[in-house]
Design an enzyme around this catalytic site. Sequence first.
Site, PDB file in Angstrom:
ATOM      1  N   GLU A 205       0.862  -1.199   0.000  1.00  0.00           N
ATOM      2  CA  GLU A 205       0.000   0.000   0.000  1.00  0.00           C
ATOM      3  C   GLU A 205       0.899   1.251   0.000  1.00  0.00           C
ATOM      4  OE1 GLU A 205      -1.635   0.767   3.916  1.00  0.00           O
ATOM      5  OE2 GLU A 205      -3.430   1.717   3.082  1.00  0.00           O
TER       6      GLU A 205
ATOM      7  N   LYS B  15      -9.341   1.491  -2.093  1.00  0.00           N
ATOM      8  CA  LYS B  15      -9.576   0.975  -0.736  1.00  0.00           C
ATOM      9  C   LYS B  15     -10.995   1.291  -0.258  1.00  0.00           C
ATOM     10  CE  LYS B  15      -7.171   1.172   3.780  1.00  0.00           C
ATOM     11  NZ  LYS B  15      -5.910   1.642   4.402  1.00  0.00           N
TER      12      LYS B  15
ATOM     13  N   CYS C  38      -4.821  -3.026   2.991  1.00  0.00           N
ATOM     14  CA  CYS C  38      -4.541  -2.879   4.425  1.00  0.00           C
ATOM     15  C   CYS C  38      -5.745  -3.159   5.321  1.00  0.00           C
ATOM     16  CB  CYS C  38      -3.925  -1.518   4.707  1.00  0.00           C
ATOM     17  SG  CYS C  38      -3.168  -1.529   6.343  1.00  0.00           S
TER      18      CYS C  38
HETATM   19  N1  CDV Z   1      -3.091   1.512   6.552  1.00  0.00           N
HETATM   20  C1  CDV Z   1      -4.015   0.924   7.332  1.00  0.00           C
HETATM   21  O1  CDV Z   1      -5.130   0.675   6.894  1.00  0.00           O
HETATM   22  N2  CDV Z   1      -3.674   0.678   8.614  1.00  0.00           N
HETATM   23  C2  CDV Z   1      -4.580   0.110   9.580  1.00  0.00           C
HETATM   24  C3  CDV Z   1      -4.250   0.537  10.971  1.00  0.00           C
HETATM   25  C4  CDV Z   1      -4.430   1.978  11.204  1.00  0.00           C
HETATM   26  C5  CDV Z   1      -5.122  -0.182  11.997  1.00  0.00           C
HETATM   27  C6  CDV Z   1      -4.596  -1.405   9.520  1.00  0.00           C
HETATM   28  O2  CDV Z   1      -5.698  -1.958   9.510  1.00  0.00           O
HETATM   29  O3  CDV Z   1      -3.541  -2.025   9.557  1.00  0.00           O
END
Ligand code: CDV
Length: 325
Positions: free
Chosen positions: A52, A129, A174
């Site tokens: 990401e 996302k 993520c």
């Molecule tokens: N980049 C992200 O989405 N990070 C989130 C953190 C903030 C909890 C994750 O789910 O890893």
Amino acid sequence: MTSAGQSRTVTIGAAQLGPIGRDESREAVVVRLITLLREGAEAGCDLVVFPELALTTFFPRWFTDDIAGHDHYYETSMPSPATQPLFDEAKKLGVGFALGYAELTEDGRRFNTTVLVERDGSEVAKFRKVHIPGHEDDEPWRPFQHLERRYFEESSEGFGVWRAFGGIFGMATCNDRRWPETYREMGLQGVEMILIGYNTPIHYAPDPGQNALQGFHNHLCMQAGAYQNGTWVVGVAKGGTEEGVESLAQSAIIAPSGQIVAQAVTTGDELITAVADLDWCNHYKETLFDFARYRRPELYQRITSQKGVVAPPPESLAPNGGESS
Ligand code: CDV
């Protein structure tokens, strides 16, 4: 095996990145990406997956009053002059790639995007996302901020899948990996490999008790998603200590059995690879997770009709005082 008898294997590379400094130029980062891509080509990779926001430092950790103050971290075209060498090298090597970046569209919309590119250099798809974590406003009490909700819009495009690399591919980014709906949405479209880039700070300010569990939770959700949908999952980190913030590494390639078949051992730039047999997905898709045979969607209505929790009324308000009859 396909009906024609060819095996459907994809040699997959997860190209973990170490930190990217605030002052590191895109050109310098692209050199790092190309080094990993070439390593992937030498290992016989069909596809190399980058994390990401792989072109810049993780800028949502800093508040700017004017959102445009961070515009220089976004891409207004892909490829761009800075990223064209990566596209050129990938085409020359015949290796596809997935690359996460901050997208600023012509009409001023901001997305946390991943582009998937085939071995011939053609774009397969862009994924934006869906689950945007963190907060919108300045929260100076935190040791560092997580302002993704200030700098990115939630995509309403959902979780598509695409035929590419001889199989059915999907993407997530993520925080999307923590939600079971992400995997099931793609599972219901027959996905065989899900590509996921992440930036996960070890310190979770709203509940630091979770810090020690970051590695566990990372693998827990991706392994469960793989197994419960009979799909490969490739999770790729930007890890290490970036601008004073330590982030999880532990990139992993996960089989449809839920087993990790390759895992990064460093917190820096590192390529891990695996030969992924896409037909292995069918062992799960056609047995325990034969959706058409066993799912009960008529009993899952809350999942799409309700957002938050609706608990039963407190016992004092229940018609019989909460006593079971
Ligand atoms: N980049 C992200 O989405 N990070 C989130 C953190 C903030 C909890 C994750 O789910 O890893």
